[in-house]
Design an enzyme around this catalytic site. Structure first.
Site, PDB file in Angstrom:
ATOM      1  N   CYS A   1       0.832  -1.206   0.000  1.00  0.00           N
ATOM      2  CA  CYS A   1       0.000   0.000   0.000  1.00  0.00           C
ATOM      3  C   CYS A   1       0.864   1.253   0.000  1.00  0.00           C
ATOM      4  O   CYS A   1       0.371   2.340  -0.243  1.00  0.00           O
ATOM      5  CB  CYS A   1      -0.881   0.042   1.237  1.00  0.00           C
ATOM      6  SG  CYS A   1      -2.055  -1.284   1.322  1.00  0.00           S
TER       7      CYS A   1
ATOM      8  N   ASP B   1       2.381   2.438   2.711  1.00  0.00           N
ATOM      9  CA  ASP B   1       2.539   2.963   4.069  1.00  0.00           C
ATOM     10  C   ASP B   1       2.355   1.855   5.093  1.00  0.00           C
ATOM     11  O   ASP B   1       1.611   0.913   4.862  1.00  0.00           O
ATOM     12  CB  ASP B   1       1.470   4.023   4.366  1.00  0.00           C
ATOM     13  CG  ASP B   1       1.581   5.221   3.444  1.00  0.00           C
ATOM     14  OD1 ASP B   1       2.698   5.711   3.250  1.00  0.00           O
ATOM     15  OD2 ASP B   1       0.543   5.646   2.927  1.00  0.00           O
TER      16      ASP B   1
ATOM     17  N   CYS C   1       5.384   7.922   3.193  1.00  0.00           N
ATOM     18  CA  CYS C   1       5.714   9.210   2.599  1.00  0.00           C
ATOM     19  C   CYS C   1       5.610  10.319   3.649  1.00  0.00           C
ATOM     20  O   CYS C   1       5.267  10.074   4.799  1.00  0.00           O
ATOM     21  CB  CYS C   1       4.778   9.489   1.434  1.00  0.00           C
ATOM     22  SG  CYS C   1       3.060   9.612   1.927  1.00  0.00           S
TER      23      CYS C   1
ATOM     24  N   CYS D   1      -3.523   8.452   3.201  1.00  0.00           N
ATOM     25  CA  CYS D   1      -2.526   8.314   4.272  1.00  0.00           C
ATOM     26  C   CYS D   1      -3.147   8.591   5.635  1.00  0.00           C
ATOM     27  O   CYS D   1      -2.698   8.059   6.644  1.00  0.00           O
ATOM     28  CB  CYS D   1      -1.361   9.279   4.066  1.00  0.00           C
ATOM     29  SG  CYS D   1      -0.461   9.008   2.555  1.00  0.00           S
TER      30      CYS D   1
END
Lengths: 171, 392
Positions: free
Chosen positions: A33, A35, A58, A102
């Protein structure tokens, strides 16, 4: 790309680390994914006395993790259960649209950590959390293609929009 | 603090000599090169001069084989769609590779939805196409092979000459996307044996928004843009003369300074590769040790994500590029890195470092120091690094 609040939390993330004697641990996401986040809780009198996190991801994922821990710290478990992904995104004064996914990471990891604590307290034993290489929709909302972010229905094996094969990802 | 540009693959600065020529061209108020009056003829002369210069850069003997376009993307679209449309009566099969740029992938995808059949060839774990796989894929229906010259993410250079021999033998049109190669490494269209070759001016320090397509005489290719008879009837629309004049100057300088520039970037690449182990551990070099652009390095940093590294380097005024999922605006890990067999986490932790004439050895020192700091900080935060430590 990111606003100053996001950049501040990315540059100086709060509450980073591991609590070795954590009362609850929650882990979400995986590298597929993009993350991955682990939340550690120390609970006293049904309040979050201490909270730490570790994140692979990120800039936005790190900022979300940091802000989440700031919001959750000191809250009662009941209040903490009401923290949503939107709360975190709003506290960060917004995220770019393609980074909103996120923000799901943070609240999801927190809810899992609280559940882990409550399960332990209730005497429900389970094996130590292992990383699951599958995409899990713990946030229970819509499902998006991991490759192009277009909304797709659950259980499809092929994204019509970007023609990506989702079988590996999406059982 | 000076901004260090280690992202030449995304954009190059226009060199001062090229800017000067372009400014002079703007001040001259060039007319339309198709006009028959004096100012039109003057413009046409400038166009011829630029075309000659660009033709020389890729050793094209007949300058009319060069078509000026609006850049690499247009050239690629023109080549692929133009060949497909012009040769549909012969067959509808196209061969390409798994690591192409989106301009190729999406042009071919468009054709696929119009009934064309596509064979996409896998690369080996060093990002190279095996020419034999191309030979095996060619059938009676095949009308086009499109394989890139160098890859924009790993810098790997493909065996174009070998593929060119095969396609010539089997009489199939061969296009190569050489957008990241032309002006950086020597390109000779006659030696490569390609029928079409796409390139862009900004790669060799010319202006963006102008590029070229080499079309070998006799190749059946329809224009992408229909209209006037400009560019020998191959690309309609009044020419972007100022841009083309800039590209002509850029081509002249690239040819003249090629050896010097190559030696410079090679030195920088070798310095980074040699010193990297003194600064960080646990990384993968995705760039081919032998067949690769001397101006590019792809590094996968384990346990961390590329965009975070890029942001931290940006705080130190160092510009790099990342092919991690997040930076591209989607969650997708790079299709190029995945076809090399990298796992998702490693693909997400990839940085593309690309250098050019403006970089110095001091830039490398500053970059390596900043990289070390970023990697250390992010690994401290990373649950993957934590797991790796606790598991041994």
């Amino acid at each position: 790309m990111y606003n100053e609040t996001v950049m501040d939390h990315f540059r100086n993330p709060r509450n980073v680390g591991v609590l070795e004697d954590a009362d609850g641990v929650g882990e979400v996401g995986n590298p597929i994914c993009g993350d991955m986040m682990t939340v550690y809780l120390k609970i006293k009198d049904d309040c979050i006395k201490d909270i730490r996190f570790q994140t692979f991801g990120c800039g936005s994922a790190i900022a979300v993790s940091s802000m989440l821990t700031e919001i959750a710290k000191g809250k009662s478990l009941n209040d903490a259960k009401n923290i949503t992904n939107m709360d975190v995104a709003e506290a960060l004064e917004g995220l770019p649209t393609n980074k909103l996914h996120c923000s799901n990471l943070g609240a999801d990891a927190l809810q899992l950590a609280i559940k882990d604590y409550e399960d332990k307290k209730a005497g429900i034993t389970k094996p130590a959390p292992i990383r699951v290489e599958k995409h899990e929709h713990t946030h229970g909302d819509k499902c998006y293609c991991p490759y192009c972010d277009i909304e797709i229905s659950e259980n499809v094996t092929f994204c019509e929009a970007c023609q990506s094969n989702l079988e590996e990802h999406h059982h | 603090m000076k901004i260090i540009n280690l992202d030449h693959i995304s954009a190059n600065p226009i060199l001062p000599e090229i800017k000067d020529v372009m400014i002079k061209a703007i001040q001259q108020d060039y007319a339309n090169p198709s006009s028959q009056h004096k100012s039109g003829e003057q413009a046409a002369e400038a166009l011829v001069k630029a075309r000659k210069s660009v033709a020389k850069l890729i050793n094209c003997a007949v300058e009319k084989e060069i078509v000026f376009t609006s850049g690499g993307t247009e050239s690629i679209n023109h080549a692929i769609k133009g060949v497909a449309l012009a040769n549909a009566d012969k067959g509808k099969h196209i061969i390409t590779s798994n690591i192409e740029h989106n301009a190729v992938i999406r042009s071919i995808r468009r054709l696929k939805s119009a009934g064309y059949k596509v064979t996409s060839i896998s690369v080996d774990n060093q990002c190279r196409v095996n020419p034999q796989d191309v030979a095996d894929a060619i059938c009676d229906e095949t009308i086009l092979v499109s394989i890139m010259h160098s890859n924009n993410e790993t810098g790997t250079i493909q065996p174009i000459e070998e593929i060119g021999k095969l396609t010539k033998e089997k009489k199939v049109i061969f296009h190569t996307d050489a957008v990241d190669s032309v002006g950086i490494v020597p390109i000779d269209v006659q030696k490569l044996g390609v029928d079409l070759l796409s390139f862009a001016s900004n790669t060799f320090y010319g202006p963006a928004g102008v590029g070229g397509l080499y079309i070998r005489r006799g190749s059946r290719v329809f224009p992408l843009l229909d209209g006037g008879v400009q560019e020998h009837n191959k690309r309609a629309g009044a020419e972007n003369l100022i841009g083309i004049i800039g590209m002509g100057k850029a081509a002249q300088l690239a040819r003249q300074d090629m050896d010097k520039r190559l030696a410079h970037v090679k030195e920088i690449k070798e310095k980074i590769l040699k010193q990297l182990p003194d600064y960080i551990d646990e990384y993968i070099i995705n760039t081919h040790p032998e067949y690769s652009l001397p101006s590019l390095l792809s590094i996968s940093l384990k346990y961390i994500e590329g965009e975070s590294v890029m942001l931290m380097l940006d705080d130190e005024n160092i510009a790099v590029s990342t092919r991690s999922a997040c930076a591209t605006g989607s969650l997708r890990a790079s299709h190029v890195l995945m076809s090399l067999g990298l796992n998702h986490a490693d693909a997400q932790g990839t940085l593309v470092i690309s250098f050019g004439v403006d970089n110095t050895k001091e830039d490398v020192d500053r970059f390596l120091t900043a990289l070390k700091n970023a990697v250390t900080t992010l690994r401290d935060i990373s649950p993957l690094y934590n797991k790796r430590n606790s598991s041994g």
